[in-house]
Design an enzyme around this catalytic site. Structure first.
Site, PDB file in Angstrom:
ATOM      1  N   SER A  50       8.812   3.974  -5.671  1.00  0.00           N
ATOM      2  CA  SER A  50       7.742   5.092  -5.745  1.00  0.00           C
ATOM      3  C   SER A  50       7.379   5.424  -4.143  1.00  0.00           C
ATOM      4  O   SER A  50       8.033   4.711  -3.085  1.00  0.00           O
ATOM      5  CB  SER A  50       6.647   4.695  -6.594  1.00  0.00           C
ATOM      6  OG  SER A  50       6.126   3.655  -5.986  1.00  0.00           O
ATOM      7  N   TYR A 192      -4.736  -7.561   5.178  1.00  0.00           N
ATOM      8  CA  TYR A 192      -3.557  -6.612   5.332  1.00  0.00           C
ATOM      9  C   TYR A 192      -2.815  -6.554   6.609  1.00  0.00           C
ATOM     10  O   TYR A 192      -1.796  -6.628   6.942  1.00  0.00           O
ATOM     11  CB  TYR A 192      -3.866  -5.349   4.735  1.00  0.00           C
ATOM     12  CG  TYR A 192      -3.070  -4.257   4.730  1.00  0.00           C
ATOM     13  CD1 TYR A 192      -1.810  -4.179   4.031  1.00  0.00           C
ATOM     14  CD2 TYR A 192      -3.003  -3.176   5.454  1.00  0.00           C
ATOM     15  CE1 TYR A 192      -0.643  -3.611   3.868  1.00  0.00           C
ATOM     16  CE2 TYR A 192      -2.308  -2.426   5.439  1.00  0.00           C
ATOM     17  CZ  TYR A 192      -0.943  -2.319   4.774  1.00  0.00           C
ATOM     18  OH  TYR A 192      -0.010  -1.215   4.768  1.00  0.00           O
TER      19      TYR A 192
END
Length: 294
Positions: A50, A192
């Protein structure tokens, strides 16, 4: 034009800052003076089911590369591969849980047996966490899972596939990072950005250690991209973002021209400012955080 002119203009200016300079090769190492012909190149792309990955597989298929699509969900991967082969390209779908190091080793072995190795590895799969540092440290399992998928998994793939590239004297490793790495000060993204900063460091070292042997690396410092990964974060609703197709073009450009990095104009500018005035950048990021999170 459905949006008000001033808002539309503001968004266009913001998007212009998110895009890279017209010539990402300018003033940086350029091992490939002529664009690389991707016909027949074996490209393994993670996170291919995706978002950016799916869009990139389509573009690589149109360039007649041999696309090896990797992600967890077999049904989505099969659909990606079918679209490529339906357009006359060559593709295979290989499901793999990239949080499992032994599964990655098995994937590498399978690829070696099927097609004899990989010419271009694109470490695109990732996990994002948008959370204050104190909360992240209280949820240690999320810290570990983020590091595993964003850093350990790419390293494990490099460990398995780079020896073949070095033996052949040609290869390219493209690593997906984030523009927050260049400023080093993005609030709410401590875990992150740390995982992507680690990958970014390895990416640069690949070039300095293996470039003379024909194996090169590129780091893509993406800005906000409209993909399923950001959909759950309501703070992003309505913000300007690149489309998955635009982001996929960065991958194709990287594969064909092998720059050291591709980054948004604004991130490059902030990185330059950070080198001479880090406190200014800290203040800028703090103010931006207060505006977005009152």
């Amino acid at each position: 034009m459905s949006k008000r002119p001033l808002r539309w203009l503001t968004e266009q200016i913001t998007l212009a800052g998110m895009r890279p300079p017209i010539s990402p090769q300018l003033l940086i190492n350029r091992p490939a003076m002529q664009p690389v012909d991707l016909t027949g190149k074996r490209i393994l792309l993670t996170g291919a089911s995706s978002g950016i990955g799916a869009a990139a597989t389509k573009q690589f298929g149109l360039h007649r590369a041999v696309v090896v699509a990797v992600a967890r969900r077999k049904d989505l991967l099969d659909a990606v591969a079918d679209r490529i082969t339906g357009d006359g390209g060559t593709a295979m779908s290989l499901p793999c849980d990239l949080s499992d190091m032994e599964a990655i080793d098995a994937l590498v072995e399978d690829v070696e047996k099927r097609i004899g190795g990989i010419d271009i590895l694109i470490n695109n799969a990732g996990r994002s966490i948008r959370r204050p540092l104190a909360e992240s440290l209280e949820r240690w399992h999320d810290v570990e899972r983020t590091m595993v998928l964003n850093y350990y998994a790419p390293l494990r793939l490099i460990r398995g596939l780079a020896p073949g590239m070095l033996e052949r004297g040609d290869g390219h490793i493209i690593n997906v990072a984030t523009w927050g790495v260049l400023s080093e000060a993005s609030p709410l993204f401590s875990v992150y950005n740390a995982s992507k900063a680690a990958l970014s460091a390895v990416s640069r070292i690949i070039e300095t250690e293996w470039g003379s042997q024909g194996v090169h690396s590129t780091t893509l410092y993406y800005p906000l991209v409209a993909t399923p990964m950001i959909a759950p974060t309501k703070a992003y609703d309505g913000l300007p973002a690149l489309t998955a197709a635009e982001a996929a073009e960065w991958m194709v450009t990287a594969a064909r021209t092998r720059p050291v990095r591709i980054a948004p104009r604004v991130a490059v500018a902030v990185n330059a400012l950070d080198s001479i005035g880090p406190r200014w950048v800290n203040a800028l990021m703090q103010r931006r955080n207060e505006q977005l999170n009152p």
